[in-house]
Design a protein around this motif. Structure first.
Motif, PDB file in Angstrom:
ATOM      1  N   SER A 173       0.823  -1.208   0.000  1.00 33.06           N
ATOM      2  CA  SER A 173       0.000   0.000   0.000  1.00 33.06           C
ATOM      3  C   SER A 173       0.855   1.254   0.000  1.00 33.06           C
ATOM      4  CB  SER A 173      -0.910   0.039   1.226  1.00 33.06           C
ATOM      5  OG  SER A 173      -1.906  -0.926   1.123  1.00 33.06           O
ATOM      6  N   THR A 174       1.999   1.193   0.632  1.00 29.15           N
ATOM      7  CA  THR A 174       2.825   2.387   0.739  1.00 29.15           C
ATOM      8  C   THR A 174       3.928   2.458  -0.307  1.00 29.15           C
ATOM      9  OG1 THR A 174       4.201   1.286   2.388  1.00 29.15           O
ATOM     10  CG2 THR A 174       2.416   2.670   3.196  1.00 29.15           C
ATOM     11  N   GLN A 175       4.347   1.315  -0.876  1.00 28.11           N
ATOM     12  CA  GLN A 175       5.477   1.340  -1.799  1.00 28.11           C
ATOM     13  C   GLN A 175       5.097   1.220  -3.267  1.00 28.11           C
ATOM     14  OE1 GLN A 175       8.194  -1.643  -0.377  1.00 28.11           O
ATOM     15  NE2 GLN A 175       8.856  -0.374   1.322  1.00 28.11           N
ATOM     16  N   ASP A 176       3.923   0.664  -3.567  1.00 21.59           N
ATOM     17  CA  ASP A 176       3.488   0.526  -4.953  1.00 21.59           C
ATOM     18  C   ASP A 176       3.034   1.890  -5.458  1.00 21.59           C
ATOM     19  OD1 ASP A 176       2.880  -0.725  -7.304  1.00 21.59           O
ATOM     20  OD2 ASP A 176       0.961  -1.537  -6.634  1.00 21.59           O
ATOM     21  N   LYS A 200      -4.192  -1.505 -22.299  1.00 22.15           N
ATOM     22  CA  LYS A 200      -2.939  -2.050 -22.796  1.00 22.15           C
ATOM     23  C   LYS A 200      -2.872  -3.546 -22.571  1.00 22.15           C
ATOM     24  CE  LYS A 200      -0.277   2.159 -22.087  1.00 22.15           C
ATOM     25  NZ  LYS A 200       0.819   2.794 -21.401  1.00 22.15           N
ATOM     26  N   GLY A 201      -4.016  -4.185 -22.422  1.00 24.52           N
ATOM     27  CA  GLY A 201      -4.020  -5.621 -22.192  1.00 24.52           C
ATOM     28  C   GLY A 201      -3.654  -5.941 -20.756  1.00 24.52           C
ATOM     29  N   PRO A 202      -3.348  -7.197 -20.499  1.00 29.51           N
ATOM     30  CA  PRO A 202      -3.008  -7.596 -19.137  1.00 29.51           C
ATOM     31  C   PRO A 202      -1.596  -7.143 -18.764  1.00 29.51           C
ATOM     32  CG  PRO A 202      -2.848  -9.472 -20.588  1.00 29.51           C
ATOM     33  CD  PRO A 202      -3.349  -8.324 -21.421  1.00 29.51           C
ATOM     34  N   GLY A 203      -1.475  -5.933 -18.266  1.00 29.79           N
ATOM     35  CA  GLY A 203      -0.153  -5.375 -17.943  1.00 29.79           C
ATOM     36  C   GLY A 203       0.530  -6.110 -16.820  1.00 29.79           C
ATOM     37  N   GLY A 204      -0.232  -6.577 -15.857  1.00 26.53           N
ATOM     38  CA  GLY A 204       0.368  -7.296 -14.748  1.00 26.53           C
ATOM     39  C   GLY A 204       1.289  -6.424 -13.921  1.00 26.53           C
ATOM     40  N   ARG A 205       2.282  -7.069 -13.324  1.00 22.99           N
ATOM     41  CA  ARG A 205       3.211  -6.341 -12.470  1.00 22.99           C
ATOM     42  C   ARG A 205       4.213  -5.544 -13.308  1.00 22.99           C
ATOM     43  NH1 ARG A 205       5.120 -11.283  -8.869  1.00 22.99           N
ATOM     44  NH2 ARG A 205       4.835 -12.307 -10.862  1.00 22.99           N
ATOM     45  N   THR A 206       4.724  -4.483 -12.724  1.00 19.64           N
ATOM     46  CA  THR A 206       5.714  -3.672 -13.419  1.00 19.64           C
ATOM     47  C   THR A 206       7.057  -4.393 -13.408  1.00 19.64           C
ATOM     48  OG1 THR A 206       6.428  -2.517 -11.418  1.00 19.64           O
ATOM     49  CG2 THR A 206       4.588  -1.548 -12.655  1.00 19.64           C
ATOM     50  N   LYS A 207       7.961  -3.938 -14.248  1.00 25.12           N
ATOM     51  CA  LYS A 207       9.290  -4.544 -14.304  1.00 25.12           C
ATOM     52  C   LYS A 207       9.984  -4.383 -12.950  1.00 25.12           C
ATOM     53  CE  LYS A 207      13.705  -4.578 -16.663  1.00 25.12           C
ATOM     54  NZ  LYS A 207      14.615  -3.938 -17.580  1.00 25.12           N
ATOM     55  N   GLU A 208       9.792  -3.225 -12.325  1.00 26.06           N
ATOM     56  CA  GLU A 208      10.416  -2.986 -11.023  1.00 26.06           C
ATOM     57  C   GLU A 208       9.904  -3.967  -9.966  1.00 26.06           C
ATOM     58  OE1 GLU A 208       9.074  -0.504 -12.917  1.00 26.06           O
ATOM     59  OE2 GLU A 208      11.001   0.254 -13.629  1.00 26.06           O
ATOM     60  N   ARG A 217      -2.804   6.315 -10.564  1.00 23.54           N
ATOM     61  CA  ARG A 217      -1.725   6.335 -11.562  1.00 23.54           C
ATOM     62  C   ARG A 217      -1.569   4.964 -12.211  1.00 23.54           C
ATOM     63  NH1 ARG A 217       1.558   8.420 -14.716  1.00 23.54           N
ATOM     64  NH2 ARG A 217       3.803   8.155 -14.669  1.00 23.54           N
ATOM     65  N   ARG A 218      -1.655   3.917 -11.410  1.00 23.83           N
ATOM     66  CA  ARG A 218      -1.501   2.562 -11.945  1.00 23.83           C
ATOM     67  C   ARG A 218      -2.600   2.271 -12.964  1.00 23.83           C
ATOM     68  NH1 ARG A 218      -1.667  -0.022  -7.519  1.00 23.83           N
ATOM     69  NH2 ARG A 218      -3.816  -0.667  -7.647  1.00 23.83           N
ATOM     70  N   LYS A 245      11.515  -7.405 -19.040  1.00 27.68           N
ATOM     71  CA  LYS A 245      10.304  -7.707 -18.276  1.00 27.68           C
ATOM     72  C   LYS A 245       9.800  -9.126 -18.549  1.00 27.68           C
ATOM     73  CE  LYS A 245       5.627  -6.173 -17.292  1.00 27.68           C
ATOM     74  NZ  LYS A 245       4.568  -5.206 -17.548  1.00 27.68           N
ATOM     75  N   ALA A 246       9.779  -9.528 -19.807  1.00 27.26           N
ATOM     76  CA  ALA A 246       9.285 -10.867 -20.149  1.00 27.26           C
ATOM     77  C   ALA A 246      10.157 -11.950 -19.511  1.00 27.26           C
ATOM     78  CB  ALA A 246       9.241 -11.039 -21.663  1.00 27.26           C
ATOM     79  N   GLU A 247      11.454 -11.747 -19.524  1.00 25.28           N
ATOM     80  CA  GLU A 247      12.363 -12.726 -18.917  1.00 25.28           C
ATOM     81  C   GLU A 247      12.177 -12.786 -17.406  1.00 25.28           C
ATOM     82  OE1 GLU A 247      16.047 -12.435 -22.124  1.00 25.28           O
ATOM     83  OE2 GLU A 247      15.915 -10.978 -20.506  1.00 25.28           O
ATOM     84  N   LEU A 248      11.967 -11.617 -16.788  1.00 28.09           N
ATOM     85  CA  LEU A 248      11.713 -11.592 -15.342  1.00 28.09           C
ATOM     86  C   LEU A 248      10.411 -12.306 -15.005  1.00 28.09           C
ATOM     87  CD1 LEU A 248      12.808  -7.942 -14.477  1.00 28.09           C
ATOM     88  CD2 LEU A 248      13.806 -10.027 -13.542  1.00 28.09           C
TER      89      LEU A 248
END
Length: 109
Positions: free
Chosen positions: A56-59, A72-80, A64-65, A99-102
């Motif tokens: 809740s505090t770091q994302d 943009k489709g299923p964006g899922g989690r960010t690379k970070e 904005r998210r 991102k895909a490899e991660l």
């Protein structure tokens, strides 16, 4: 359902989110749940809540998210976020992964 602990600003935010969700076809219960979760997360980010989770505090903020990932489709989690999880799991070579490899590296463990 709005709680008494919310300020008038948060009450308006709750009503606005709930109305938008209902307009897009969500059920009453689902709209109330999502609106309440969003308001509570924003309260936690702003330091208005007694307790708050780390996400809740770091994302990035909910508004904005949603704006970044909408249409943009299923964006899922960010690379970070994926990189942080890979770091916690000590996955080798994570700094050179895209991102895909991660996603693949984190998803298979």
């Amino acid at each position: 359902m709005p709680q008494r602990a919310w300020s008038t600003k948060r009450e308006r935010q709750y009503d606005h989110i709930k109305a938008g969700l209902k307009q897009r076809g969500s059920s009453e219960d689902k709209a109330e749940e999502i609106a309440a979760r969003t308001v509570n997360k924003e309260r936690a980010r702003a330091g208005e809540a007694r307790q708050s989770s780390r996400t809740s505090t770091q994302d990035i903020s909910s508004g904005r998210r949603g704006g970044l990932r909408s249409h943009k489709g299923p964006g899922g989690r960010t690379k970070e976020q994926l990189y942080s999880e890979a770091k916690e799991r000590n996955i080798p070579g994570r700094s050179k992964m895209n991102k895909a490899e991660l996603e693949r590296a984190v998803g298979r463990r």
